[in-house]
Write a protein that holds these residues in place. Structure first.
Motif, mmCIF file in Angstrom:
data_model
loop_
_atom_site.group_PDB
_atom_site.id
_atom_site.type_symbol
_atom_site.label_atom_id
_atom_site.label_comp_id
_atom_site.label_asym_id
_atom_site.label_seq_id
_atom_site.Cartn_x
_atom_site.Cartn_y
_atom_site.Cartn_z
ATOM 1 N N LEU A 165 5.307 -1.611 14.060
ATOM 2 C CA LEU A 165 3.813 -2.362 14.427
ATOM 3 C C LEU A 165 4.343 -3.532 15.337
ATOM 4 O O LEU A 165 3.612 -3.695 16.565
ATOM 5 N N GLY B 265 1.446 -10.827 10.522
ATOM 6 C CA GLY B 265 2.623 -11.199 11.252
ATOM 7 C C GLY B 265 2.846 -12.575 10.321
ATOM 8 O O GLY B 265 4.067 -12.869 10.127
ATOM 9 N N MET C 110 6.488 -13.357 8.190
ATOM 10 C CA MET C 110 7.347 -14.372 8.413
ATOM 11 C C MET C 110 7.498 -15.145 7.132
ATOM 12 O O MET C 110 8.538 -15.387 6.745
ATOM 13 N N GLY D 140 -8.429 2.295 18.135
ATOM 14 C CA GLY D 140 -8.735 1.164 17.318
ATOM 15 C C GLY D 140 -8.390 0.973 15.940
ATOM 16 O O GLY D 140 -9.309 0.199 15.239
ATOM 17 N N GLN D 141 -7.669 1.799 15.365
ATOM 18 C CA GLN D 141 -7.376 1.739 13.809
ATOM 19 C C GLN D 141 -6.306 1.074 13.364
ATOM 20 O O GLN D 141 -5.422 1.894 13.727
ATOM 21 N N LEU D 142 -5.996 0.005 12.722
ATOM 22 C CA LEU D 142 -4.817 -0.517 12.543
ATOM 23 C C LEU D 142 -4.148 0.306 11.128
ATOM 24 O O LEU D 142 -4.743 0.250 10.083
ATOM 25 N N PHE E 127 10.167 -10.219 13.269
ATOM 26 C CA PHE E 127 8.946 -9.306 13.422
ATOM 27 C C PHE E 127 7.613 -9.841 12.956
ATOM 28 O O PHE E 127 6.688 -9.897 13.781
ATOM 29 N N GLY E 128 7.644 -10.616 12.125
ATOM 30 C CA GLY E 128 6.381 -11.420 11.732
ATOM 31 C C GLY E 128 5.906 -12.217 12.917
ATOM 32 O O GLY E 128 4.889 -12.319 13.509
ATOM 33 N N LEU E 129 6.987 -13.070 13.633
ATOM 34 C CA LEU E 129 6.766 -13.978 14.712
ATOM 35 C C LEU E 129 6.159 -12.858 15.992
ATOM 36 O O LEU E 129 5.196 -13.310 16.594
ATOM 37 N N GLY F 296 -0.197 -11.066 18.982
ATOM 38 C CA GLY F 296 -1.292 -11.205 18.611
ATOM 39 C C GLY F 296 -2.271 -12.169 19.380
ATOM 40 O O GLY F 296 -3.468 -11.975 19.747
ATOM 41 N N VAL F 297 -1.597 -13.336 19.307
ATOM 42 C CA VAL F 297 -2.342 -14.703 19.697
ATOM 43 C C VAL F 297 -2.336 -14.454 21.352
ATOM 44 O O VAL F 297 -3.309 -14.779 21.941
ATOM 45 N N THR G 147 7.163 -2.709 9.428
ATOM 46 C CA THR G 147 6.606 -4.015 10.294
ATOM 47 C C THR G 147 7.326 -3.841 11.705
ATOM 48 O O THR G 147 6.579 -4.259 12.640
ATOM 49 N N LEU H 86 -3.843 2.849 16.988
ATOM 50 C CA LEU H 86 -4.229 1.287 16.890
ATOM 51 C C LEU H 86 -4.745 1.074 18.172
ATOM 52 O O LEU H 86 -5.732 0.412 18.238
ATOM 53 N N LEU I 174 4.506 -10.373 15.935
ATOM 54 C CA LEU I 174 3.140 -9.936 15.524
ATOM 55 C C LEU I 174 2.040 -11.124 15.502
ATOM 56 O O LEU I 174 1.162 -10.928 16.496
ATOM 57 N N LEU I 175 2.395 -12.337 15.257
ATOM 58 C CA LEU I 175 1.735 -13.384 15.467
ATOM 59 C C LEU I 175 1.466 -13.861 16.851
ATOM 60 O O LEU I 175 0.303 -13.879 17.455
ATOM 61 N N ILE J 157 2.657 -3.891 19.195
ATOM 62 C CA ILE J 157 2.091 -5.094 19.670
ATOM 63 C C ILE J 157 3.088 -5.557 20.931
ATOM 64 O O ILE J 157 2.306 -6.018 21.964
ATOM 65 N N THR K 196 -2.422 -10.745 13.137
ATOM 66 C CA THR K 196 -1.751 -11.995 13.182
ATOM 67 C C THR K 196 -1.450 -12.615 11.867
ATOM 68 O O THR K 196 -0.412 -13.209 11.462
#
Lengths: 617, 285
Positions: free
Chosen positions: A254, B95, B99, A63-65, A293-295, A301-302, A251, A59, A297-298, A258, B92
């Protein structure tokens, strides 16, 4: 002042030394009798860190997700578990088998996934995670299906039964070895190659890299640590079940990547430690883990596009500057001595009757030109007359509709770009393509990617051959940098240089490729007078060394003083050909190109820039 | 025939996911990984509306559409707009989707919930095969949506603007198209549709938090078969995936259904990487 001094001492130690210190600490940890839960935590963290570092390789660097790292982890774990049940308990054999199994899964899924850009690989690899339970239940008699694989025997090494402490040490050693190998890849030319590819596939292929091969190498190599991690995991609990390879774990890995910073070597350790620690701490974390985990990543990423490692880097650079470790002199020092240019065997490039249309828009119609060794052939013409298109046809970025292009009499078919580059065609771009966080010296050295080959395995093991190639890479880069007047900036981050220097840097990179033919696409635009003079001097020296140069340029004065032969294009056809004296006095050229009689605007043809490529691929 | 109906209705679910991907893709060239999760939330909201509140069907549809539209709008603001490159948007939006899955698990639990449909869940006989009313509803919805979107993109000014944006957003900007507003609108519309889709898919797939990842993947396969950006292609791809899955499960065993879909994906990517209806773009320097 004391902080600066302190910082200087700290920076005098190479960064791998800190990682080595951590490694030594983990090796002596059992002597401190930290208790079962701590050593187990360390082992789980290292196992996760192996998985995550594979993700970083594919990644962050290639550069490959690829979200399917967990499937390779599973492949490794089940392979190790099954052969252990069958009686093969030697840890080395298990690691080898598990690593190979993961690599095979990586290659098989990478080949189709990589063909269509980033989403396809993300999806095909993600799909693997979904397939794990199905495959496990198809081979239920071997894998234990839903109930899990039991009957794994304790690991041995050369017939010697490993105690829990021995096994702990094995995990630490495997992790140390992998991270050392990973670090060696990243600091080698292959690491630079990954950065170039990530920045622009067009750039990567222009120095002779096969984009597909490099991507596949990164992705497939990233599978190996996951396989090793799987083997260690199977031997840790002597039990393998599907719970360890689900969507949540995928996840989580990942998120750890990140969080720690995907474009870093040791960030994987940090990210894995945080994720593993949080999962073990609270029982309620399990329930909330997906949300967290979602948070990660979000937010990761941002906000922190480089993770924790990325956030630390500017700080390090700032402290370096304060401590005077990075030079601040940004002036170009003019062309250096001439001995840096070795004799070059230029190639005779002939273009015969080439036409190209984009849809209904005819950009080139029956254009022929001839560029000879040891001469500068300039290609001039108004905007949209097809100059850059001509260069792109020669390099193979476009397919020509009709016509022939030959080098030394041999036809260049509409082959892949990187193959044409390997024939000895190097080029610069209208918008310089310089990858981020790569030094000036490495950018120049990257031009030598196909001049001398150095294998991936050689880079990991630091073989004598690898070291020799690296030494010559640096030596040539420094010589060429001296020639173009950037020698004093060799250690600076290349992307931060001003435009003029980046153009010069591209010329240097082209020269490093020891090309038969060098294509310069508006190399002088945006340069100040002194820089133009340096550039002209450099071009003359390259020409005198025997190289064939094709120059696309708008600066008419520069063209007249530099070119041996000028080809004037207008509306996609050749208007005039001849030496500068003839062209300068040709009434049609004066009319068309210098605009002595202003006939108003022509319909614009598409302006094709290198920058456009970055967003489309 | 019954097996074909089962495949088609399952395929319609995937086609709906593909439609969602395509709307966002056409509008902003980005890929919304959370699309399937949005639909799953729609199914959950439909369940709450039907069972917990006992609302009439029309109110349930509206509730699901509005709720998911709001969530999609939030997603655009926090997961898509602040991120410039498409590669990071993949992360994102993944992600955000993760969530949503986690939150759905916390709110509705991890047991599958049976979402009711309009009227009773009755089976009807059609052309010698049996299918449920909601299955017929799914197939009709997928086809109608694709036709409507296609006509919209061809006939309406904003549809043309969307297509223009997908070709070249800078050029669209210069023509006076508000690119940001349209990209946001595309997300909101996807949310609105995802709510509607959730209402239709819930009776078929049940509302369960883990549904998202499987749907996301199969929807992607539908897209890969049909070609990115092609609405008719996505529809055909969805039906193809559904039929393959239903037949593999029936004749080879349920553990082979995902595997055979994966095989199709690999084959399509190897043989025709642009999909059946996709177009090849020439590289530009």
């Amino acid at each position: 002042m004391t902080t600066v001094k302190w910082w200087k001492t700290l920076r005098a130690v190479p960064s791998w030394a800190y990682a080595a210190m951590l490694g030594v600490f983990l090796l002596v940890l059992p002597a401190l009798q930290p208790g079962y839960s701590v050593t187990r935590q360390v082992q789980l963290t290292l196992i996760l860190a192996l998985v995550v570092s594979g993700l970083n390789l594919s990644l962050g660097y290639a550069g490959q997700l690829a979200i399917g790292q967990v499937a390779m982890y599973a492949a490794g774990a089940y392979t190790a578990g099954i052969i252990s049940v069958a009686g093969v308990t030697d840890l080395l054999v298990q690691l080898l088998a598990a690593g190979t199994a993961a690599l095979v899964v990586g290659i098989i899924t990478g080949i189709p996934g990589l063909r269509l850009g980033s989403w396809s690989l993300a999806m095909t690899s993600f799909f693997l995670v979904l397939l794990v339970p199905d495959v496990v239940s198809i081979f239920e008699e071997h894998t234990g299906g839903q109930l899990g694989l039991t009957g794994i025997q304790g690991a041995t090494l050369f017939g010697y039964q490993l105690t829990p402490t021995d096994f702990y040490l094995s995990v630490v050693v495997v992790a140390i070895l992998w991270f050392a190998a990973f670090r060696n890849i990243i600091v080698s030319r292959h690491g630079i190659a990954f950065q170039m590819l990530k920045h622009s596939p067009v750039l990567a292929s222009s120095v002779g890299m096969s984009v597909f091969r490099v991507k596949l190498t990164g992705y497939a190599t990233g599978a190996i640590p996951a396989g090793l991690a799987g083997a260690l995991f199977a031997n840790l609990d002597l039990f393998v079940s599907l719970d360890a390879f689900g969507f949540t774990v995928a996840t989580g890995a990942l998120a750890a990547s990140i969080l720690g910073g995907s474009v870093s070597v040791y960030g994987a350790l940090l990210g894995a430690a945080v994720v593993e620690f949080a999962s073990s701490r609270s029982d309620s974390f399990q329930e909330y883990s997906l949300v967290f985990f979602g948070l990660f990543l979000l937010v990761g990423g941002v906000l922190l596009s480089g993770g924790v490692a990325g956030a630390v880097r500017p700080l390090v650079a700032r402290l370096d500057r304060a401590a005077g470790l990075i030079g601040a002199d940004r002036r170009s020092s003019g062309a250096g001595e001439g001995e840096a240019v070795h004799r070059i065997d230029g190639g005779l490039l002939e273009v015969t009757g080439v036409s190209k249309a984009f849809g209904g828009n005819r950009v080139l119609t029956g254009v022929s030109l001839r560029a000879e060794p040891g001469r500068v052939t300039a290609l001039i013409g108004p905007n949209g007359s097809g100059k850059t298109t001509m260069l792109n046809l020669i390099c193979g970025y476009y397919r020509r509709d009709v016509g022939e292009i030959t080098m030394d009499g041999k036809p260049i078919k509409t082959a892949a770009t990187h193959l044409i580059a390997r024939l000895g065609v190097a080029r610069t771009f209208q918008t310089p393509l310089i990858p981020r966080s790569v030094t000036v010296r490495d950018v120049v050295a990257s031009g030598r990617y196909t001049v001398e080959r150095a294998s991936f395995a050689g880079a990991i093991l630091r073989t004598p051959r690898f070291r020799a190639v690296r030494r010559r890479d640096r030596q040539r880069a420094d010589e060429i940098l001296g020639l173009v007047g950037l020698g004093h900036l060799a250690g600076t981050e290349a992307a931060t240089l001003p435009l003029g220097m980046r153009r010069m840097l591209e010329v240097a990179r082209g020269l490093a490729a020891e090309p038969k033919v060098l294509l310069l696409d508006e190399a002088a635009s945006g340069l100040d007078e002194a820089e133009v003079e340096t550039l002209a001097e450099v071009i003359r020296r390259i020409r005198d060394a025997g190289c064939t140069i094709i120059l696309v340029e708008h600066n008419f004065g520069l063209v007249l003083s530099l070119a041996d032969e000028i080809v004037v294009l207008a509306r996609g056809s050749v208007l005039a050909v001849g030496p500068p004296s003839k062209i300068a006095n040709d009434p049609r050229v004066r009319d068309e190109y210098l605009g002595t009689s202003d006939e108003g605007a022509r319909p614009d043809e598409p302006v094709i820039t290198a920058a456009g490529q970055e967003s489309t691929s | 025939m019954t097996l074909i109906y089962a495949g088609l209705s399952l395929g319609a679910v995937y086609a709906l996911v593909a439609i969602g991907y395509n709307i966002v893709f056409v509008a902003s060239r980005s890929f919304n990984f959370a699309q399937a999760q949005l639909m799953t939330i729609g199914a959950f909201v439909a369940y709450t509306g039907h069972v917990t509140f006992g609302l009439p069907a029309i109110a349930v549809v509206l509730l699901a559409m509005i709720a998911v539209m709001l969530i999609a709008s939030i997603e655009e603001r926090i997961a898509v707009r602040p991120v410039a490159d498409h590669q990071t948007q993949l992360i994102t939006t993944l992600g955000f989707g993760t969530m949503l899955t986690g939150i759905a698990q916390l709110v509705w639990g991890s047991q599958p919930l049976d979402v009711p449909f309009v009227g009773a869940k009755g089976a009807i006989t059609l052309l010698g095969g049996r299918l449920y009313t909601f299955e017929l509803g799914l197939i009709v919805l997928a086809i109608v949506l694709v036709v409507v979107i296609h006509l919209y993109n061809r006939r309406m000014m904003s549809g043309l603007a969307l297509v223009a944006m997908s070709q070249d957003d800078e050029a669209a900007l210069l023509r006076g198209i508000n690119v940001r507003k349209l990209a946001f609108a595309a997300f909101a519309v996807t949310g609105l549709l995802a709510g509607l889709m959730g209402f239709f898919i819930g009776p078929k797939t049940f509302a369960v938090a883990t549904l998202g990842s499987a749907l996301a993947l199969k929807g992607f396969v539908a897209l890969a078969i049909g070609g990115f950006g092609s609405f008719y292609g996505g529809l055909a791809g969805g039906f193809a995936v559904g039929l393959v899955e239903a037949h593999a499960a029936r004749y080879l065993g349920s553990e082979f259904s995902n595997l055979s879909v994966f095989l199709i994906l690999i084959l399509v990517l190897m043989i025709r990487p642009t999909g059946l209806f996709g177009q090849l773009q020439e590289r530009t320097v």
